[in-house]
Design a protein around this motif. Structure first.
Motif, PDB file in Angstrom:
ATOM      1  N   ALA A 183      44.477 -14.231  16.125  1.00 48.69           N
ATOM      2  CA  ALA A 183      45.739 -14.364  16.862  1.00 48.69           C
ATOM      3  C   ALA A 183      45.640 -13.623  18.192  1.00 48.69           C
ATOM      4  CB  ALA A 183      46.886 -13.817  16.027  1.00 48.69           C
ATOM      5  N   ILE A 184      45.113 -12.407  18.140  1.00 52.55           N
ATOM      6  CA  ILE A 184      44.993 -11.622  19.375  1.00 52.55           C
ATOM      7  C   ILE A 184      44.132 -12.363  20.387  1.00 52.55           C
ATOM      8  CG2 ILE A 184      44.011  -9.528  20.384  1.00 52.55           C
ATOM      9  CD1 ILE A 184      44.737  -8.060  17.826  1.00 52.55           C
ATOM     10  N   THR A 187      45.613 -15.494  21.862  1.00 53.55           N
ATOM     11  CA  THR A 187      46.606 -15.165  22.883  1.00 53.55           C
ATOM     12  C   THR A 187      45.912 -14.781  24.181  1.00 53.55           C
ATOM     13  OG1 THR A 187      47.882 -14.249  21.080  1.00 53.55           O
ATOM     14  CG2 THR A 187      48.670 -13.802  23.311  1.00 53.55           C
ATOM     15  N   THR A 190      44.411 -17.910  25.902  1.00 55.81           N
ATOM     16  CA  THR A 190      45.275 -18.948  26.473  1.00 55.81           C
ATOM     17  C   THR A 190      46.387 -18.385  27.326  1.00 55.81           C
ATOM     18  OG1 THR A 190      46.568 -18.934  24.447  1.00 55.81           O
ATOM     19  CG2 THR A 190      44.870 -20.610  24.612  1.00 55.81           C
ATOM     20  N   LYS A 191      46.750 -17.145  27.084  1.00 53.61           N
ATOM     21  CA  LYS A 191      47.972 -16.667  27.733  1.00 53.61           C
ATOM     22  C   LYS A 191      47.742 -15.572  28.764  1.00 53.61           C
ATOM     23  CE  LYS A 191      51.141 -18.666  24.951  1.00 53.61           C
ATOM     24  NZ  LYS A 191      51.703 -19.872  25.491  1.00 53.61           N
ATOM     25  N   THR A 192      46.520 -15.114  28.911  1.00 57.89           N
ATOM     26  CA  THR A 192      46.338 -14.054  29.899  1.00 57.89           C
ATOM     27  C   THR A 192      45.367 -14.499  30.985  1.00 57.89           C
ATOM     28  OG1 THR A 192      44.428 -13.001  28.908  1.00 57.89           O
ATOM     29  CG2 THR A 192      46.576 -12.349  28.048  1.00 57.89           C
TER      30      THR A 192
ATOM     31  N   LEU B 112      51.955 -12.258  30.420  1.00 62.43           N
ATOM     32  CA  LEU B 112      51.341 -13.473  29.890  1.00 62.43           C
ATOM     33  C   LEU B 112      51.459 -14.606  30.907  1.00 62.43           C
ATOM     34  CD1 LEU B 112      52.507 -13.427  26.170  1.00 62.43           C
ATOM     35  CD2 LEU B 112      50.410 -12.543  27.183  1.00 62.43           C
TER      36      LEU B 112
END
Ligand SMILES: Nc1ncnc2c1ncn2[C@@H]1O[C@H](COP(=O)(O)OP(=O)(O)OP(=O)(O)O)[C@@H](O)[C@H]1O
Ligand SMILES: Nc1ncnc2c1ncn2[C@@H]1O[C@H](COP(=O)(O)OP(=O)(O)OP(=O)(O)O)[C@@H](O)[C@H]1O
Ligand SMILES: [Mg+2]
Ligand SMILES: [Mg+2]
Lengths: 324, 500, 316, 324
Positions: A183-184, A187, A190-192, B112
């Motif tokens: 999960a980490i 994330t 894709t998200k940082t 994010l």
């Protein structure tokens, strides 16, 4: 209309590919369940699913880091020997009386250092990743042997075993680790920014550089990530066996790469979904477990696993072949 | 007079011991479009790359807003408001358009990535340039022209003080060019300094204010564009005059050498029929995405067509094999030299030899012969390379294009399909290439020329097939009265007039 | 692990058992690997016995090199598939603590063959595990003792070892060295990873550095065969004695021909047989033995014939 | 003057890179000679040079095929298990009384078949080379084990040994094989169409295809070539040891890749000189031989070889780093 087609195409490509993978995984599950039942054995039991995940967990964790490196277009062959090194080093430290928490931290730092060396040689030294990590595979394995003159270590306190062999809500805690780590990392990827930059290096490093991404630094980071996950994998293995073997982890480099590629990440980097690496690792784990439960002779197992790897990816590429 | 926003002085740069820039100079004022002009390999792109810190300069100074600056990385240059559209695309094919536009400057929310904003903002810039594609489409799915537009959107999405455009129009058509000029004019009025590199002489006068001419890495002079004309500029640049007149084609015969009937490919090519006569130069015009490249690739056999037939000199091709087409004397020159035209890491000689290996000996190939042939083309096309053994990736964009042309010219075929053959080639060299094309038809070959440069189409072609959304809207004979406007209206609104 | 087997005296398949065949018994059998003759022989012995007793034998092994992790996985899967007992040759004497714990929890009896599980591990898990075998250390010591008796003091000696870090590699090297280390003069010691070709190259290189070598102790017969090739090539067959380990059939042939001086034999088939037999007893609640030393022996020209005959029963 | 420098540059670029390599090789030779002499041992003797070449010959031969595959941008991980397979199959055939010449021919055909399967899956199936050959590594290894139930074969006629252990002009015949095979392949790669097509695929497959190269077919050929050389390597090993071991050749995939990359062929394909692969293989062979002569403990050997691989390539890339 045209745009419509393209819209779907662009966005859903990943999902379609994942779908094939999931179908494959479920198909294997069903096949084994049926065949095992016919053979009078149980495959699809709660306990056995737990087993498969626990057995795959070390490879699954290492494969996270491997995915990151492969996404940049690199490769890390040193993960297996890092697992062995971390085991022996950790074993010695624990034996010396250091608290287990501190040891784990130090081992992760070791992973970071190994990754940083690999990464620096690759990105600043411009030496191909294959060579650097093939070299460090050997060096690390050698150092591991020197460290404890090639001897294994055992007789650890219960605390070490507990890391991996505790149950939580009736499930092995390793499942929790695997899911949290994935999960980490999903994330992050894709998200940082870091994640997107890693993808951009694999896709077109020059373009990324000209757009202001510090490609060299990011490349080093990706090997550091791989080092970290290899170290975590080593800690998990150490705890699972409560035994440190200098040869532990040999061959894990290929296993982890196989998990990554079955999961659909291209060896050339730039595209793929890190979550699917987990599915790749589980497929490998399921195959091994199912075949062993069916008591297939070991050499047929090798053959079947070999065939399965090729077949899995074969279906994955069906779309590409049709596109021609 | 306003202060210069940018001054580059005494810039020098060598590659492998060879000077490619020698004491070069460039001064740009805010709110001006400064054209940088020079032959292929004059050092324009190199100068730009030094400005953006993609290359390190050997000596010289760069003054930005009156202060000496020394950017250490492209990032620093971008952060200071210098935004560059490079001649060669720098896009990541594996990710969507919006990510390419915002690479290195991602929107974030709580640390994010904020995808929604990025998509919305990208859409804004894409609309501005007229790229009507969803921002979430992967870049690998785009055509060359669309990629070029993504590059433009990417550059203008930066907070720019200086915008550099290195041959932005080489791959796009007039419609997009007009949009681009609107954007440029808007930036101009905001006081942005614009450096504009192009080999399309006509547009320089339309958009440019001043022009710096370079030759062999050296500064020649700076002129006001409203005080000069095309001939004079050409002379400054190549040292001679170049004509833009159409020459009568006396070699055209009635014999049909290529006939395409009712071709379909996906939904990109719809019911296309074409005839090419011996000795004819048939132009194919159309807007970006009209399917010209697809058509060419279907004809050559690179794509599997669903329906339709292709016959060469009366012989119907079995189809879908490039090798078959080549063996039957039909070759295709790709518009995308970097991806499809060249093996960048190989030498000029290797690239020229590759499609023509049959002609260099039997079992063992003769390197001497290859060298001699390559050498011939180097002098004939004035390819600026230091030897046939120079790697293509080290040539300037225009010279790379010449290598692509050379490799197909030597194939000695009957039918040549040229897709944007003069992309990025300077006026002088264009003329040589036109001349070579004429020599080809003189020898009895036929040519299909896909081009977005209507000046060139009008100059060279005997008739022009105009494509619109995968169909041939009309085939217009290139007679005295045919104008760019005729072709454009046909491409936009279809050919309700004659033919078909 | 690794040797070939046979014990001349306790030859008869230890009968007694004659156990009943009420319900189908399945025994899990885990040799270290299945890619060498030693373990193949052990499995053949076990299979013969299983057939005789009418029970089912599930054989699983790691594919290339055994590791504690692979063996743990195998044991876990055997527990899932419902075996009644497990005979295992541990990849290392200390590596099975988790696996044994799982067996204990599942109530599955374990018999330890060939390589003895360390007592500390057994104490840690608090699990009783019978052991049948001779360990490698003892076997190698045996060879060392023989060397002391039969070779002059100070003879220049080379040792070829197995994969570094593997227990059996260390045991064999140490056994030999502890016994004969002070008698012979060890001038070279190289790992050849159990492989024939590496034994060959290592020996070539050792010979070019040390032309006066008189004795080579190879930790398995594969490397010994490689060493013999190099020695032959150097024309030193007369001057150099080679001692191998495992007594695989090719090594026995070479001993017979006089090309090889000797090879250490253990009795893997015996271990397999004893394992199955006693496991059935345990499962049926009958008596079983806690410890059996299956013995080891150096096979030389004198006793090779006899040993070959014994081996034949377990050839396939 | 200008042109002069560049002309050289263009032409000599390869040579310059080769030069670094040759200097490296000679440096290692000298270092070992000196160090061995100090330790009272001999390294630079005629006999020992022969030894090094003979010892490296199997890897050197396999690395020819590996070079070809890597030049196309692929990889062949199955060469090692092909060596083992060829050994056992050949052993069984010879034992069955077939003439050795016929057996060798059949084994080469086996190599061709293995290569063709790999190649077809990679080029027509569009499955990544890494996956296909990782799969076939396992499958072939499994089949080898099944073939003779995991047992080795020995007791071959003298004729088999003669293939490799004959002397010619006082030199081991293996030297001759190696040089002939390299000479043939170098000619093919530089002087024939096939060779240029192989380079062009590695350089830019799309461009090659549009230039009329039958890229798929050529890709299959390259794997066939790799299969052939792996089979020849297997025959040489079989003859050298006169002993067929199902585990033979394990790890050769990485050794051969290392030889290729030390020789300067880029993992991404398209450039490099196949002749230098031989130098790469010899460097590896020299290192191993020298360290063994010096009786360096094996752990340190692994470490030193790892370092040496990285260092060799590090110097190789000096120019690239400076170019930045
Ligand atoms: N990376 C490089 N390595 C070696 N030589 C280079 C490199 N980049 C450019 N050159 C050389 O520098 C010279 C100038 O190239 P540059 O790309 O600046 O020309 P240009 O004016 O942009 O030409 P064009 O109009 O064709 O784009 C050319 O001769 C080219 O061969
Ligand atoms: N590989 C591809 N996959 C999907 N769509 C594609 C691909 N290549 C091109 N297209 C689409 O096909 C359409 C027509 O192609 P293309 O733009 O190349 O035609 P063209 O008339 O040659 O235009 P251009 O001026 O760009 O060369 C475009 O809308 C483009 O997005
Ligand atoms: Mg340029
Ligand atoms: Mg086009």
């Amino acid at each position: 209309m045209k745009n419509d087609v393209l819209e779907k195409d662009g966005m859903k490509k990943i999902d379609l590919q994942s779908l094939t993978l999931y179908i494959g995984a479920v198909a294997i599950l069903i096949i084994f369940t049926v065949v095992c039942r016919l053979a009078g054995k149980n495959f699809l039991t709660f306990g056995n699913i737990q087993n498969v995940i626990t057995q795959s967990s070390v490879i699954a964790v290492i494969a996270i880091g491997q995915s990151v490196v492969i996404l940049t277009g690199g490769i890390d062959l040193s993960v297996g020997s890092t697992v062995g090194f971390v085991g022996i080093l950790g074993g010695l430290l624990i034996k010396s009386g250091m608290p287990i928490g501190v040891v784990c931290l130090l081992l992760v730092v070791t992973g970071i250092l190994i990754g940083a060396c690999n990464g620096a040689l690759i990105s600043y030294g411009k030496i191909p990743a294959f060579i650097v990590t093939l070299g460090s595979l050997q060096i690390i394995r050698g150092v591991t042997m020197v460290l404890n003159s090639g001897k294994p270590i055992s007789g650890f306190p219960e605390g070490l075993k507990a890391i991996m062999n505790t149950k939580i809500f009736g499930m092995p805690i390793s499942i929790l680790y695997v899911f949290i780590l994935y999960a980490i990392m999903m994330t992050i990827m894709t998200k940082t920014r870091l994640g997107r930059w890693i993808y951009s290096i694999g896709g077109n490093a020059k373009a990324a550089k000209l757009a202001g991404v510090k490609t060299k630094k990011i490349e080093v980071y990706s090997y550091i990530i791989s080092g970290i996950f290899a170290a975590i994998g080593g800690i998990l293995l150490l705890s699972r066996l409560s035994y440190a073997d200098p040869n532990a982890g040999s061959g894990y480099e290929l296993d982890s790469i196989a998990a990554v590629v079955i999961g659909g990440i291209a060896m050339s980097g730039g595209k793929g979904n890190i979550g699917n690496t987990l599915v790749g690792a589980l497929i490998l784990g399921m195959l091994k477990c199912g075949l062993q439960i069916l008591n297939v002779p070991v050499y047929f197992q090798t053959i079947i696993i070999g065939l399965a790897i090729i077949t899995a990816v074969f279906f994955d590429k069906a779309k590409e072949r049709r596109a021609e | 007079m306003k202060e210069n926003i940018l001054e580059m002085k005494g810039i020098s740069k060598s590659f492998y011991g060879v000077k490619v820039l020698n004491d070069a100079k460039l001064e740009v004022k805010p709110g001006e479009v400064h054209v940088l002009l020079g032959e292929n390999g004059a050092g324009k792109s190199t100068l730009i790359k030094i400005l953006s810190a993609a290359y390190k300069k050997e000596c010289g100074i760069i003054k930005f807003n009156g202060e000496c600056v020394e950017f250490k990385s492209p990032k620093e240059a971008i952060d200071n408001g210098i935004s560059v559209i490079y001649q060669e695309f720098n896009l990541n094919p594996c990710v969507p358009i919006f990510e390419n536009i915002y690479i290195g400057k991602e929107f974030t929310k709580n640390g994010l990535i904020d995808k929604k904003t990025a998509i919305k903002e990208s859409k804004k810039y894409m609309d501005l340039i007229g790229l009507k594609v969803d921002p979430t489409v992967l870049v690998s799915e785009l055509s060359v022209a669309q990629k070029q537009m993504v590059e433009i959107a990417k550059a203008i999405s930066n907070d720019v003080k200086i915008l550099v455009l290195d041959e932005p129009t080489a791959a796009i058509t007039d419609k997009e060019t007009a949009k681009l000029f609107e954007i440029i004019n808007e930036l101009k009025s905001d006081g942005v300094g614009i450096i504009y590199i192009s080999h399309r002489m006509s547009e320089l006068f339309e958009i440019g204010d001043r022009c710096t001419v370079m030759r062999d890495g050296e500064y020649v002079s700076t002129v006001n564009l409203n005080e000069t004309d095309c001939d004079e500029l050409t002379k400054l640049m190549v040292g001679r005059k170049v004509s833009f007149e159409k020459v009568e084609n006396k070699y055209i015969k009635d014999e049909v050498v290529l006939e395409v009937k009712n071709l379909y490919y996906k939904n990109l090519i719809k019911d296309v029929s074409l005839k090419l006569r011996k000795g004819e130069i048939l132009g194919i015009a159309g807007l970006v995405g009209a399917g010209r490249t697809e058509l060419a690739k279907c004809i050559i056999g690179a794509y599997k067509t669903k329906r339709g037939s292709i016959s060469l000199k009366g012989k119907t091709l079995k189809g879908n094999s490039i090798r078959e087409s080549i063996d039957n004397g039909m070759v295709y020159l790709s518009e995308d030299r970097k991806d499809e035209g060249l093996i960048l890491m190989h030498t000029v000689l290797d690239n020229v030899a590759l499609p023509n290996l049959n002609r260099f000996g039997g079992l063992l190939l003769s390197k001497d012969k290859m060298k001699q042939v390559t050498q011939d083309f180097i002098s004939k096309l004035k390819i600026k390379t230091h030897s046939p053994f120079y790697k293509v990736e080290n040539l300037s964009g225009g010279n790379q294009q010449k290598v692509v042309i050379a490799k197909w010219l030597f194939s000695d075929s009957d039918i040549y399909i040229f897709d944007e053959p003069t992309r990025g080639i300077d006026v002088g060299a264009r003329d040589e290439i036109y001349e070579i094309m004429r020599q080809l038809i003189e020898k009895g070959a036929s040519i299909i020329m896909i081009s977005s440069d209507l000046v060139e189409v009008l100059k060279m072609c005997d008739s022009v097939a105009v494509m619109k959304e995968g169909e041939i809207a009309a085939v217009l004979p290139n007679e005295d009265n045919l104008t760019q406007e005729d072709i454009l209206s046909c491409a936009l609104y279809g050919g309700n007039n004659d033919e078909e | 692990g690794c040797k070939d087997t046979t014990k001349d005296d306790s030859k008869s398949p230890t009968d007694d058992g004659s156990s009943n065949k009420q319900k189908e018994i399945t025994i899990g059998f885990v040799p270290m690997t299945l890619n060498n003759e030693y373990f193949i022989t052990m499995v053949n012995g076990a299979k013969q016995k299983a057939e005789e007793l009418g029970i089912k034998l599930d054989v699983q092994a790691a594919d290339q090199h055994a590791s504690a992790a692979a063996q743990l996985t195998i044991v876990e899967n055997m527990i899932t598939s419902g075996v009644d007992g497990i005979c295992i040759v541990p990849s290392s004497s200390e590596g099975l603590s988790t696996a044994l714990t799982k067996c204990k929890e599942a109530g599955i009896p374990v018999i330890n063959l060939d390589t003895k599980i360390d007592q500390s591990i057994l104490d840690e898990v608090d699990f009783e595990v019978p052991f049948y075998g001779t360990d490698n250390y003892a076997g190698a010591k045996f060879a060392g003792a023989y060397v002391i008796e039969n070779f002059e003091k100070g003879i220049e000696t080379a040792i070829l070892t197995g994969i570094e870090g593997q227990q059996n590699a260390a045991d064999r090297r140490n056994g030999f060295f502890d016994a004969a280390g002070s008698h012979v003069n060890v001038v070279a010691e190289q790992s050849a990873n159990w492989e024939v070709d590496q034994g060959y190259t290592a020996t070539q290189n050792i010979l070019s550095a040390n032309p006066n070598i008189g004795l080579i102790f190879a930790s398995n017969d594969g490397m010994a065969i490689g060493a013999l090739r190099a020695v032959e090539e150097a024309g030193k067959k007369e001057d150099i004695s080679i001692i191998g380990f495992d007594a695989i059939s090719e090594a026995l042939n070479m001993v017979e021909k006089g090309d090889m001086y000797g090879t250490v034999a253990q009795y893997p088939a015996e271990m397999g047989i004893l394992g199955v037999e006693n496991m059935v007893n345990i499962i049926n609640g009958e008596d079983s033995q806690e410890y059996i030393d299956t013995g080891a022996k150096l096979i030389t020209k004198e006793n090779v014939e006899e040993h070959k005959k014994y081996c034949e029963q377990f050839a396939e």
